[in-house]
Enzyme design. Sequence first.
Site, short mmCIF file in Angstrom:
data_model
loop_
_atom_site.label_atom_id
_atom_site.label_comp_id
_atom_site.label_asym_id
_atom_site.label_seq_id
_atom_site.Cartn_x
_atom_site.Cartn_y
_atom_site.Cartn_z
N GLU A 1 -43.49 3.61 -7.22
CA GLU A 1 -44.85 3.20 -7.59
C GLU A 1 -45.95 4.07 -6.99
O GLU A 1 -46.97 4.35 -7.63
CB GLU A 1 -45.06 1.73 -7.18
CG GLU A 1 -44.32 0.73 -8.04
CD GLU A 1 -42.87 0.52 -7.62
OE1 GLU A 1 -42.18 -0.33 -8.23
OE2 GLU A 1 -42.41 1.19 -6.66
N HIS B 1 -34.99 -12.30 -8.83
CA HIS B 1 -35.26 -11.30 -9.87
C HIS B 1 -33.99 -11.03 -10.68
O HIS B 1 -32.87 -11.12 -10.18
CB HIS B 1 -35.74 -10.01 -9.20
CG HIS B 1 -36.44 -9.06 -10.12
ND1 HIS B 1 -35.78 -8.19 -10.95
CD2 HIS B 1 -37.77 -8.85 -10.34
CE1 HIS B 1 -36.65 -7.47 -11.62
NE2 HIS B 1 -37.86 -7.85 -11.28
N ASP C 1 -49.04 0.79 -11.50
CA ASP C 1 -48.16 1.83 -10.97
C ASP C 1 -46.74 1.77 -11.51
O ASP C 1 -45.80 2.22 -10.86
CB ASP C 1 -48.12 1.70 -9.44
CG ASP C 1 -47.77 0.29 -8.97
OD1 ASP C 1 -47.20 -0.49 -9.77
OD2 ASP C 1 -48.09 -0.05 -7.81
N HIS D 1 -37.81 -8.05 -4.42
CA HIS D 1 -37.15 -7.25 -5.46
C HIS D 1 -37.36 -5.75 -5.31
O HIS D 1 -36.92 -4.98 -6.16
CB HIS D 1 -37.68 -7.67 -6.84
CG HIS D 1 -39.13 -7.34 -7.04
ND1 HIS D 1 -40.14 -8.18 -6.63
CD2 HIS D 1 -39.73 -6.26 -7.60
CE1 HIS D 1 -41.31 -7.65 -6.94
NE2 HIS D 1 -41.09 -6.48 -7.51
N ARG E 1 -37.20 -1.86 -4.82
CA ARG E 1 -36.09 -0.90 -4.84
C ARG E 1 -35.78 -0.33 -3.46
O ARG E 1 -34.64 -0.09 -3.12
CB ARG E 1 -36.41 0.26 -5.81
CG ARG E 1 -36.33 -0.11 -7.28
CD ARG E 1 -36.57 1.14 -8.13
NE ARG E 1 -36.51 0.84 -9.55
CZ ARG E 1 -37.55 0.46 -10.27
NH1 ARG E 1 -38.73 0.33 -9.70
NH2 ARG E 1 -37.42 0.22 -11.56
N GLU F 1 -56.78 -1.09 -11.84
CA GLU F 1 -56.17 -1.16 -10.51
C GLU F 1 -55.88 0.24 -9.99
O GLU F 1 -54.79 0.57 -9.54
CB GLU F 1 -54.89 -2.02 -10.50
CG GLU F 1 -54.50 -2.48 -9.10
CD GLU F 1 -53.24 -3.34 -9.08
OE1 GLU F 1 -53.37 -4.56 -9.02
OE2 GLU F 1 -52.13 -2.76 -9.09
#
Length: 407
Positions: free
Chosen positions: A133, A246, A97, A214, A216, A119
């Site tokens: 994603e 990260h 994604d 991490h 967003r 996936e």
Amino acid sequence: MPSRILSIFGTRPEAIKMAPLVKQLEASSGIESVVCVTGQHQQMLDQVLDLFEIKPHHNLALMTGNQTLNGLAARLIASLDEVLATVQPDRVLVHGDTTTASAAALAAFHRRIPIGHVEAGLRTGNLMQPWPEEMNRRVVDVMSDLMFAPTASSRANLEQETLHGKIIVTGNTVIDALNLTTARIDNDAALCAELDARLPFLDGALPVLLVTGHRRESFGEGFANICAALAELASTNTVQIVYPVHLNPNVRGPVRESLGHARNVHLIDPLDYLSFVRLMQRASIILTDSGGVQEEAPALGKPVLVMRDVTERPEAVAAGTVRLVGTQCDSIVSAVLGLIEDARQRDEFAHRVNPYGDGHASRRIVAALTGRAVEEFASGGSTGGASGAGHPHAADVARVRFAATVH
């Protein structure tokens, strides 16, 4: 004549999950395997390529400082179009994604090249969580004619959307990668000792809370809450926190500002995959917002607390191998302390069934690509707690409904 398969990926998580598949493709006599990496996360990507001894045929090195999603997507589509024109693959494989996956699928679709989505079918039902994603994986599935779903739940999501591609339940290739990596660690005492020596600050008397964060959608208030929770946990002197931070400045800045001087908190640079797997083995509890860790850690028998309100991996929640705790300070602290104080509860995690694979997802995908019959993965036969991630079991597979063919 072998079919030319072009695998495209660009981030470290993609590389980890695609690495065992690339190795299987390379070993197949019916396939000419070509690898293109975009360098969406160049530094962390290179670590995985070195570990699995993958030498890309094309490395676009597109990462720039403070890149925007639109800027990255524009560079990806333009650069990948040139690669597609040069390679002229029979099929493109993308994973998951990421922006790389969605841009690569769109570039291939524009050239009428068949797309296989590794996936496929993960969903939260909320375009904003995780963002971007959730949108990326949906549009990739729309364009794919082969969808390699890791679980039966992922298949059900795809069937509900009445997409036109064929669906094969394969298990998740991350378990293939994890099996390879844990076997390497467990069978080499010198390597294991070397990996442990890289973290000399760990106190054997305190449980280890491994943190990865991490996402967003957690930038801003979410990360402030997470940092406050970690500071409060550290102050109890009942746990030592290890947080590989990260490289994104939106993560590193707030985390180092809030926790840089906190006692019992070890902020370290991102680890290479081999070191990270060893740290997961040593952890008592894992607190994360990562998708991949939700799949890997249960295979190691580790309790996983997920700092998200929703997850595209509901199988883990249903199986009891992960627990959603959100990003509120109080809920994180309460969940972690509850596990620290209750050894029986931690042990229960170690004996629950891992729903994500038996280590043979890559073989199933290659079989489908070469037109052979596939035995689909069916969750329920492998358990967590071993250093590896489960072994083949008769209950783990069901005879496939069809054999996919390469166009």
